[in-house]
Design an enzyme around this catalytic site. Sequence first.
Site, PDB file in Angstrom:
ATOM      1  N   GLU A  57       0.943  -0.936   0.528  1.00 34.97           N
ATOM      2  CA  GLU A  57       0.475   0.409   0.250  1.00 34.97           C
ATOM      3  C   GLU A  57       0.968   0.819   0.124  1.00 34.97           C
ATOM      4  OE1 GLU A  57      -3.284  -0.076   0.178  1.00 34.97           O
ATOM      5  OE2 GLU A  57      -3.487  -2.346   0.125  1.00 34.97           O
TER       6      GLU A  57
ATOM      7  N   CYS B  72      -1.940   9.518   2.310  1.00 34.80           N
ATOM      8  CA  CYS B  72      -2.104   9.448   1.087  1.00 34.80           C
ATOM      9  C   CYS B  72      -2.486   9.425   0.018  1.00 34.80           C
ATOM     10  CB  CYS B  72      -1.481   7.663   1.490  1.00 34.80           C
ATOM     11  SG  CYS B  72      -3.155   6.347   1.878  1.00 34.80           S
TER      12      CYS B  72
END
Length: 458
Positions: free
Chosen positions: A213, A247
């Site tokens: 991720e 993010c």
Amino acid sequence: MSSQILISDVPSKQRQYFRTGATKNIDFRITQLQTLKKVVIENENAIIEVLKADLNKPLFEAYTSEFSSVIQEINYALKNIKNWVKAKKAAIPIFILPASAQIIPEPLGVALIIGPWNYPFTLNLVPLIGAIASGNCAVVKPSEFAPHTSNLIAEIISKNFPPEYISVVEGDVEVSKQLLQEKFDRIFFTGSTATGKIIMAAAAKHLTPVTLELGGKSPCIVDTDIDLEVAARRIAWGKFYNAGQTCIAPDYVLIKRDIKAEFLQAIEKCIQEFYGENPTNSPDYARIINQKQFSRVANLIQGDIRIGGETNADELYISPTVIDNVSWEDAIMQEEIFAPILPIIEYEDINDVIDKINLRPKPLALYLFSKNKKLQKKILCETSSGGVCINDVIKQVSGSTLAFGGVGDSGIGSYHGKASFDTFSHYKTVVNRPFFLDLKVLYAPYEGKLDLLKKLLG
Ligand code: NAD
């Protein structure tokens, strides 16, 4: 005992425990998820406090994005686990009849979860929920840059779970590297793209599957056919939430030239509404994680600063900042910003924008603000990204029903809800045949049998 021996002990003890089969039992998994839920609830205040200590995370943000997201993920797993674990019947090809077939999910074994510092509670715990639900043991390595949260996770886990089942190994890159020398059955990593490559190389040595991720620059396209005030509010919220250290924050805005001036005014108004005249006094505005990040980010504040631009190194404070007239070549466009700085690039032709996005690594998120259905379709068809949110930001990761992950440089694999269960499971195909009807046509000698077989197979 050296730390080297200690670290290698952790996965090997977990492997022994996994072999007992205890973690495969469904009631066991449910009990562990219930225990985790109970201790997270009991530690609500402590969680909020450590996030304040590490990131000055506002109470509201800590509650919604770190505490509540974990509870919701556990609730979703508890509600669905009995369905997820069921073997699914599969159709079988006619030429292997008589037979039955099923696909059975089985736990992979021992998982390693490595977390980042920006959402340091939820980004360790949510993958852990997936590992537990699918019947694995797990080693969790939180980020050393959110030490208060790392300590709390270690305390919560060690008090409530035996280390041979779930273990937290705290420490820096060296500790992480030592862990990576060991064999795991899945490495679930959340962090930067650069570190992701190191993780994958280490995993390759053991042929360990990885879920990565990662990060990157998520573009936010703003067309003219919008409710400008709402668009500005949503973008400002997503960019300045957790002081930009998200993010999937909109990294930069690509805006149609005609509405840029109006958009900038609307963004300024939102910042004032959210954080007051002086955001440094706002209880709702986070800080940069550490001096290293602060220096990196402060260096990016250059050019046509339209809003903000104030910094205070002692307080790790960077005000909500908007930089206008940014070009694709500017330093700020060469790396993931991961800070409360919003560059604005204007455009005339959407095709140029699409080309520019497609020349760059595939982003984790792509945002489009436009009511124009044709444009929505065009962007979806002509770009690739981990996820997309149209007319809002960040909402594509809200909730356990939505799988979340990157593509290309922004990641490999996905998680949340059922996707987490799948990530930590192996789907085993099982074919079961009776002894009767053993057609000799399949066996040697083959002479004269091929024509018959061709007829059978059609
Ligand atoms: P990072 O890659 O520096 O560190 C993440 C973890 O990896 C930490 O636990 C760290 O100790 C470990 N690590 C760092 N270098 C290592 C090495 N050489 N060998 C082994 N382990 C190592 O990332 P970060 O600074 O903590 O987090 C910020 C990045 O994470 C940003 O790029 C952001 O976009 C990304 N991120 C992605 C997601 C997502 O869900 N896709 C979520 C949050 C953050």
